[in-house]
Design a protein around this motif. Structure first.
Motif, PDB file in Angstrom:
ATOM      1  N   ARG A 320      39.204  12.957  49.927  1.00  0.00           N
ATOM      2  CA  ARG A 320      40.421  13.454  50.595  1.00  0.00           C
ATOM      3  C   ARG A 320      41.331  12.303  51.013  1.00  0.00           C
ATOM      4  O   ARG A 320      42.558  12.393  50.886  1.00  0.00           O
ATOM      5  CB  ARG A 320      40.032  14.295  51.810  1.00  0.00           C
ATOM      6  CG  ARG A 320      39.326  15.588  51.454  1.00  0.00           C
ATOM      7  CD  ARG A 320      39.274  16.529  52.645  1.00  0.00           C
ATOM      8  NE  ARG A 320      38.547  17.751  52.344  1.00  0.00           N
ATOM      9  CZ  ARG A 320      38.471  18.793  53.157  1.00  0.00           C
ATOM     10  NH1 ARG A 320      39.085  18.753  54.329  1.00  0.00           N
ATOM     11  NH2 ARG A 320      37.770  19.860  52.815  1.00  0.00           N
ATOM     12  N   ARG A 322      41.514   9.390  49.636  1.00  0.00           N
ATOM     13  CA  ARG A 322      42.066   8.756  48.437  1.00  0.00           C
ATOM     14  C   ARG A 322      43.269   9.512  47.872  1.00  0.00           C
ATOM     15  O   ARG A 322      44.076   8.936  47.143  1.00  0.00           O
ATOM     16  CB  ARG A 322      40.977   8.649  47.365  1.00  0.00           C
ATOM     17  CG  ARG A 322      40.120   7.395  47.502  1.00  0.00           C
ATOM     18  CD  ARG A 322      39.008   7.388  46.489  1.00  0.00           C
ATOM     19  NE  ARG A 322      38.421   6.055  46.363  1.00  0.00           N
ATOM     20  CZ  ARG A 322      37.206   5.827  45.890  1.00  0.00           C
ATOM     21  NH1 ARG A 322      36.435   6.850  45.504  1.00  0.00           N
ATOM     22  NH2 ARG A 322      36.747   4.601  45.786  1.00  0.00           N
ATOM     23  N   ARG A 323      43.384  10.806  48.191  1.00  0.00           N
ATOM     24  CA  ARG A 323      44.552  11.551  47.711  1.00  0.00           C
ATOM     25  C   ARG A 323      45.838  10.951  48.264  1.00  0.00           C
ATOM     26  O   ARG A 323      46.865  10.894  47.576  1.00  0.00           O
ATOM     27  CB  ARG A 323      44.438  13.014  48.136  1.00  0.00           C
ATOM     28  CG  ARG A 323      43.314  13.780  47.458  1.00  0.00           C
ATOM     29  CD  ARG A 323      43.198  15.180  48.053  1.00  0.00           C
ATOM     30  NE  ARG A 323      41.956  15.842  47.647  1.00  0.00           N
ATOM     31  CZ  ARG A 323      41.503  16.957  48.192  1.00  0.00           C
ATOM     32  NH1 ARG A 323      42.191  17.551  49.169  1.00  0.00           N
ATOM     33  NH2 ARG A 323      40.363  17.488  47.772  1.00  0.00           N
ATOM     34  N   ASP A 324      45.818  10.541  49.540  1.00  0.00           N
ATOM     35  CA  ASP A 324      46.998   9.955  50.168  1.00  0.00           C
ATOM     36  C   ASP A 324      47.018   8.440  50.065  1.00  0.00           C
ATOM     37  O   ASP A 324      48.074   7.822  50.192  1.00  0.00           O
ATOM     38  CB  ASP A 324      47.052  10.362  51.651  1.00  0.00           C
ATOM     39  CG  ASP A 324      47.187  11.863  51.842  1.00  0.00           C
ATOM     40  OD1 ASP A 324      47.891  12.496  51.021  1.00  0.00           O
ATOM     41  OD2 ASP A 324      46.576  12.397  52.788  1.00  0.00           O
ATOM     42  N   PRO A 326      45.569   6.164  47.332  1.00  0.00           N
ATOM     43  CA  PRO A 326      44.839   5.949  46.075  1.00  0.00           C
ATOM     44  C   PRO A 326      44.330   4.519  45.897  1.00  0.00           C
ATOM     45  O   PRO A 326      43.398   4.286  45.121  1.00  0.00           O
ATOM     46  CB  PRO A 326      45.870   6.311  44.994  1.00  0.00           C
ATOM     47  CG  PRO A 326      47.199   6.207  45.670  1.00  0.00           C
ATOM     48  CD  PRO A 326      46.969   6.581  47.097  1.00  0.00           C
TER      49      PRO A 326
END
Length: 373
Positions: A320, A322-324, A326
């Motif tokens: 989660r 890493r979604r914002d 990367p």
């Protein structure tokens, strides 16, 4: 049930002994510090050293138990088993003593296997120590390798699958074992030695089984013992990369987010990173980590997360975040990560993990490696 009871009793006995050492020496240190502003540093240092040694023995015991239960995280590579034997030859010669002759016979052009080199080193050391203890009056320890092709079911005592295999054989000329002892040889905490833990051969069994290999043993009183390990051959191609020189990363203002649900461990990990020069954020669990990350306006360079936490596992929290973010690097820390990080006990190639318990030097070095990619 008898074996489980033996395992539980052995674990309790070993850890109670180690905890007694840690608790009492910690009490000595507390008394010494309370006695005055300038305690006897030499005496305090000796007491602290006793605590550290007991903790190290407890760590080793935990790894042996995980290996027996086939729950160790392994990092297999394509390897030539002869390289493992040759690398250990000098160490083994020193381990078994001058009164035991070491004979090593590696087969030429040995087929490659897919295995964890460190674990096969542990197998050889455990078998060598076991053989040495069986040859108190001297003797010969023989280690040989061979390429073999197995017909399915041809080795009834080991039941290896058919096909190409590598055989590792360790033989001694010691006292041998009676049928009664042989029947329990791989059981945890079963030992005929006065000073043994009974985990050496059970560890061998766990490692071999987790590697997809088989182990068998033949022994008779007065004629020595032979351990035979049969490992399937791999078709994978070695992708060995030369090791780069070891170097310690010097923090340059990086921010680390530490996620750990155990308060004491979270505090000590925060202290380790702070005193090493990192900027530190902390979270009490996975959900809190996602919220802390979302609220932090600046870059977070490294996520250091426990694996198993209530509510949300570390791997899910990392995904989660890493979604914002990367570009964030991730380092997992766990003493038992197999159920959520590895396939069949093998560490996934894209996962960085440091095993608990870790030292300050070890986690800082690992964090530097992860940050450097």
């Amino acid at each position: 049930m008898e074996v489980l009871g033996q395992l539980a009793g052995g674990v309790a006995h070993e850890f109670n002994n180690l905890l007694a050492v840690i608790l009492n020496y910690a009490a000595f240190v507390a008394e010494e510090l309370a006695a005055g502003p300038v305690p006897d540093r030499e005496a305090t240092g000796r007491d602290v050293a006793q605590i550290q040694r007991a903790a190290e023995r407890a760590t080793a015991l935990t790894h042996q138990l995980l290996a027996f239960g086939r729950r160790e995280i392994i990092q297999p590579t394509v390897l030539d088993l002869n390289d493992v034997v040759r690398d250990l030859e000098r160490l083994l010669a020193g381990t078994i003593g001058e009164d035991v002759a070491l004979s090593v016979d590696p087969a030429p052009d040995l087929w490659p296997i897919l295995a964890d080199a460190g674990q096969f080193r542990q197998i050889l050391v455990n078998l060598a120590v076991n053989a040495r203890d069986a040859m108190a009056g001297g003797g010969t320890l023989s280690i040989d390798t061979a390429n073999i092709t197995v017909d399915a079911g041809s080795l009834a005592d080991a039941h290896p699958p058919g096909g190409r295999h590598v055989r590792l054989r360790v033989r001694d000329t010691g006292t041998g074992m009676t049928p009664e002892v042989l029947a329990h040889v791989f059981e945890p905490f079963y030992t005929t030695k006065t000073d043994g833990t009974g985990l050496g051969l059970s560890t061998v069994y766990g490692i071999v089984t987790q590697a997809g290999a088989t182990v068998s043993v033949r022994s008779h009183p007065g004629t020595g013992t032979t351990f035979t390990i049969i490992v399937p051959v791999t078709d994978q191609v070695s992708t060995t990369v030369p090791e780069s020189p070891a170097r310690r990363h010097t923090p340059a203002g990086e921010t680390v987010l530490i996620v750990e649900d155990q308060e004491a461990l979270r505090a000590v990990t925060e202290r380790i990173f702070t005193r090493s020069g990192y900027r530190v954020l902390t979270a009490v669990d996975g959900r809190d980590a996602v919220a802390v990350s979302a609220a932090h306006p600046e870059e977070i360079h490294l996520l250091v997360s426990d694996v198993v936490m209530p509510g949300m596992l570390g791997k899910e929290a990392a995904a989660r975040i890493r979604r914002d973010r990367p570009g964030i690097k991730v380092l997992f820390m766990s003493g038992y990560a197999q159920p959520v990080l590895a396939a069949r006990g093998r560490l996934d190639a894209d996962v960085d993990l440091i095993e608990k318990p870790f030292t300050a030097a070890a986690i800082i070095e690992k964090a530097g490696q992860v940050l450097h990619g």
